[in-house]
Scaffold this motif. Structure first.
Motif, mmCIF file in Angstrom:
data_model
loop_
_atom_site.group_PDB
_atom_site.id
_atom_site.type_symbol
_atom_site.label_atom_id
_atom_site.label_comp_id
_atom_site.label_asym_id
_atom_site.label_seq_id
_atom_site.Cartn_x
_atom_site.Cartn_y
_atom_site.Cartn_z
ATOM 1 N N ASP A 8 30.767 -20.377 -21.388
ATOM 2 C CA ASP A 8 29.248 -20.289 -21.467
ATOM 3 C C ASP A 8 28.500 -20.808 -22.868
ATOM 4 O OD1 ASP A 8 27.106 -19.534 -21.673
ATOM 5 O OD2 ASP A 8 26.815 -17.015 -21.699
ATOM 6 N N VAL A 9 27.685 -21.212 -23.329
ATOM 7 C CA VAL A 9 27.206 -21.770 -24.763
ATOM 8 C C VAL A 9 27.565 -20.850 -25.479
ATOM 9 C CG1 VAL A 9 25.618 -22.472 -26.332
ATOM 10 C CG2 VAL A 9 24.983 -22.949 -23.424
ATOM 11 N N ILE A 10 28.588 -21.329 -26.538
ATOM 12 C CA ILE A 10 28.695 -20.497 -28.047
ATOM 13 C C ILE A 10 27.821 -20.782 -28.677
ATOM 14 C CG2 ILE A 10 30.971 -20.656 -26.840
ATOM 15 C CD1 ILE A 10 31.068 -23.160 -29.649
ATOM 16 N N CYS A 11 27.432 -20.126 -30.010
ATOM 17 C CA CYS A 11 27.151 -20.741 -31.429
ATOM 18 C C CYS A 11 27.260 -19.987 -32.358
ATOM 19 C CB CYS A 11 25.536 -19.368 -31.043
ATOM 20 S SG CYS A 11 26.506 -17.601 -30.586
ATOM 21 N N SER A 12 27.635 -19.935 -33.299
ATOM 22 C CA SER A 12 27.653 -20.272 -35.242
ATOM 23 C C SER A 12 28.264 -18.326 -35.431
ATOM 24 C CB SER A 12 26.826 -20.672 -35.942
ATOM 25 O OG SER A 12 28.164 -20.654 -37.438
ATOM 26 N N PRO A 13 28.885 -17.797 -36.070
ATOM 27 C CA PRO A 13 29.840 -18.420 -36.450
ATOM 28 C C PRO A 13 31.275 -18.876 -35.484
ATOM 29 C CG PRO A 13 29.994 -16.233 -36.626
ATOM 30 C CD PRO A 13 29.089 -15.781 -35.787
ATOM 31 N N HIS A 14 31.245 -19.305 -34.128
ATOM 32 C CA HIS A 14 32.585 -19.082 -33.196
ATOM 33 C C HIS A 14 33.021 -20.160 -32.770
ATOM 34 C CE1 HIS A 14 32.257 -14.511 -32.821
ATOM 35 N NE2 HIS A 14 31.287 -14.545 -32.073
ATOM 36 N N TYR A 15 33.862 -20.556 -32.817
ATOM 37 C CA TYR A 15 34.155 -22.012 -32.959
ATOM 38 C C TYR A 15 34.949 -22.804 -31.104
ATOM 39 C CZ TYR A 15 35.336 -22.154 -37.560
ATOM 40 O OH TYR A 15 34.747 -21.761 -39.284
ATOM 41 N N CYS A 16 34.894 -22.279 -30.383
ATOM 42 C CA CYS A 16 34.757 -22.177 -29.392
ATOM 43 C C CYS A 16 35.232 -20.881 -27.743
ATOM 44 C CB CYS A 16 37.208 -22.639 -28.799
ATOM 45 S SG CYS A 16 38.071 -21.820 -29.441
ATOM 46 N N LEU A 17 34.660 -19.748 -28.614
ATOM 47 C CA LEU A 17 34.427 -18.704 -27.980
ATOM 48 C C LEU A 17 33.177 -18.178 -27.620
ATOM 49 C CD1 LEU A 17 37.580 -16.431 -28.306
ATOM 50 C CD2 LEU A 17 36.713 -17.896 -26.747
ATOM 51 N N CYS A 18 32.360 -17.426 -27.194
ATOM 52 C CA CYS A 18 31.073 -16.934 -26.879
ATOM 53 C C CYS A 18 32.156 -15.796 -27.166
ATOM 54 C CB CYS A 18 30.586 -16.805 -25.325
ATOM 55 S SG CYS A 18 31.834 -16.042 -24.324
ATOM 56 N N GLN A 19 30.447 -14.860 -27.661
ATOM 57 C CA GLN A 19 30.588 -13.650 -28.013
ATOM 58 C C GLN A 19 31.055 -12.502 -27.059
ATOM 59 O OE1 GLN A 19 29.297 -12.741 -30.794
ATOM 60 N NE2 GLN A 19 30.539 -10.740 -30.810
ATOM 61 N N GLN A 20 30.729 -12.331 -25.724
ATOM 62 C CA GLN A 20 30.983 -11.961 -25.047
ATOM 63 C C GLN A 20 32.537 -12.092 -24.440
ATOM 64 O OE1 GLN A 20 29.514 -9.345 -23.535
ATOM 65 N NE2 GLN A 20 31.273 -8.776 -22.692
ATOM 66 N N CYS A 21 32.644 -12.779 -25.169
ATOM 67 C CA CYS A 21 34.826 -13.563 -24.312
ATOM 68 C C CYS A 21 35.159 -12.967 -26.061
ATOM 69 C CB CYS A 21 34.917 -15.295 -24.486
ATOM 70 S SG CYS A 21 34.920 -15.509 -22.648
ATOM 71 N N VAL A 22 34.568 -12.852 -27.212
ATOM 72 C CA VAL A 22 35.437 -12.524 -28.141
ATOM 73 C C VAL A 22 35.452 -10.673 -28.207
ATOM 74 C CG1 VAL A 22 35.148 -11.813 -30.233
ATOM 75 C CG2 VAL A 22 34.171 -14.221 -30.164
ATOM 76 N N LYS A 23 34.257 -10.034 -27.864
ATOM 77 C CA LYS A 23 34.217 -8.680 -27.340
ATOM 78 C C LYS A 23 35.152 -8.268 -26.689
ATOM 79 C CE LYS A 23 30.847 -5.378 -26.142
ATOM 80 N NZ LYS A 23 29.647 -4.713 -25.727
ATOM 81 N N ASN A 24 35.343 -9.235 -25.109
ATOM 82 C CA ASN A 24 36.550 -8.823 -24.074
ATOM 83 C C ASN A 24 38.097 -9.297 -24.674
ATOM 84 O OD1 ASN A 24 33.690 -8.286 -23.118
ATOM 85 N ND2 ASN A 24 33.752 -9.802 -21.231
ATOM 86 N N LEU A 25 38.782 -9.631 -25.579
ATOM 87 C CA LEU A 25 39.467 -9.616 -26.014
ATOM 88 C C LEU A 25 40.715 -8.781 -26.498
ATOM 89 C CD1 LEU A 25 39.470 -12.985 -28.134
ATOM 90 C CD2 LEU A 25 40.056 -13.347 -26.577
ATOM 91 N N PRO A 26 41.765 -8.752 -26.028
ATOM 92 C CA PRO A 26 42.456 -7.175 -26.313
ATOM 93 C C PRO A 26 42.912 -7.237 -27.421
ATOM 94 C CG PRO A 26 43.786 -9.354 -25.260
ATOM 95 C CD PRO A 26 42.653 -9.847 -25.465
ATOM 96 N N TRP A 27 41.665 -6.732 -28.423
ATOM 97 C CA TRP A 27 42.080 -6.340 -29.977
ATOM 98 C C TRP A 27 42.889 -4.991 -29.361
ATOM 99 C CZ3 TRP A 27 38.874 -8.814 -33.735
ATOM 100 C CH2 TRP A 27 38.367 -9.128 -33.206
ATOM 101 N N ILE A 28 43.888 -5.183 -30.899
ATOM 102 C CA ILE A 28 44.432 -3.153 -31.114
ATOM 103 C C ILE A 28 43.348 -2.771 -31.920
ATOM 104 C CG2 ILE A 28 46.735 -2.486 -32.150
ATOM 105 C CD1 ILE A 28 47.951 -5.550 -31.410
#
Length: 238
Positions: A8-28
């Motif tokens: 999907d399209v990404i936007c600043s401040p992200h470099y290579c992940l979209c906002q949804q994929c950042v949210k879905n990362l396995p955060w501790i």
């Protein structure tokens, strides 16, 4: 400008992940305050109560899992210029800043050193790249990647059991000595550590054998406290 996971399209401040994929990362979200492992109560885990590691705390952003974070970290291990380094380092920097809101940030960061054979084979140390990216977000902080050496070359840690990992890390690290550099530089390295709070930089902390061995050397060389900063931390399955 496309997300490296979902395209999907990404936007600043992200470099290579979209906002949804950042949210879905396995955060501790909840962790042991010392070893950093995911632990629901935010209290010391049973292992740290029985036998605490030599470092003061481990700060990791994600739990190492297959399907997303493993792909991103593999890119970091194979390409020193990949955007995943800045992306994950930025997310880790946010976690670090939140962790140290009410305490003093370490003055110095030390990437986990590679043995020269591994360095020759790979061509770069991925922890150097993480340290450089973190230093951009967490200024002012000093990077010291010439204070410690890895004395022995061994088989990759992921091929070993937990017991083998701890046994194999004994005496692996050392402060630069007269054999590798001048005595003036060696004494300067020890003075640089004296009374300082230091953060070790790693990509993934599994059993804590590597970071624990390096932390012990740094403390014995004069560091007051040693913390560990890592992109990811493994869970109880290790």
């Amino acid at each position: 400008s496309l997300c490296c996971l979902c395209r999907d399209v990404i936007c600043s401040p992200h470099y290579c992940l979209c906002q949804q994929c950042v949210k879905n990362l396995p955060w501790i979200k909840h962790r042991c305050p010392q070893c950093g492992i995911g632990f629901q109560s935010n209290q010391l885990c049973p292992q740290c109560q029985r036998s605490p590691p030599p470092f003061r705390r481990c700060v990791a952003a994600f739990e190492y899992q297959h399907g997303s974070i493993d792909q991103l970290i593999m890119a970091i291990k194979t390409n020193p210029s990949c955007p995943e380094i800045k992306q994950l380092s930025l997310l880790l920097a946010n976690v670090i800043e939140d962790t140290y809101k009410h305490s003093v940030m370490p003055e110095m960061i030390i990437p986990v050193p590679l043995h020269w054979r591994a360095m020759l084979k790979r061509g770069f140390n991925q922890t150097d790249g993480i340290a450089l990216a973190l230093a951009q977000y967490l200024t002012p902080i000093e990077i010291c990647n010439n204070l410690c050496i890895r004395q022995f070359h061994s088989t990759p840690q992921h091929l070993k059991t937990k017991k083998q990992r701890f046994k194999g890390m004994q005496n692996v690290f050392a402060i630069m000595s007269e054999g590798e550099t001048s005595s003036e530089k060696n004494s300067g390295a020890l003075r640089a550590l004296e009374g300082k709070t230091v953060a070790i930089i790693d990509d993934v902390v599994t059993t804590g054998a590597t970071s624990g061995a390096l932390a012990t050397v740094l403390i014995n060389s004069g560091a007051k406290y040693v913390d560990v900063w890592a992109l990811a931390r493994t869970g109880w399955h290790i």
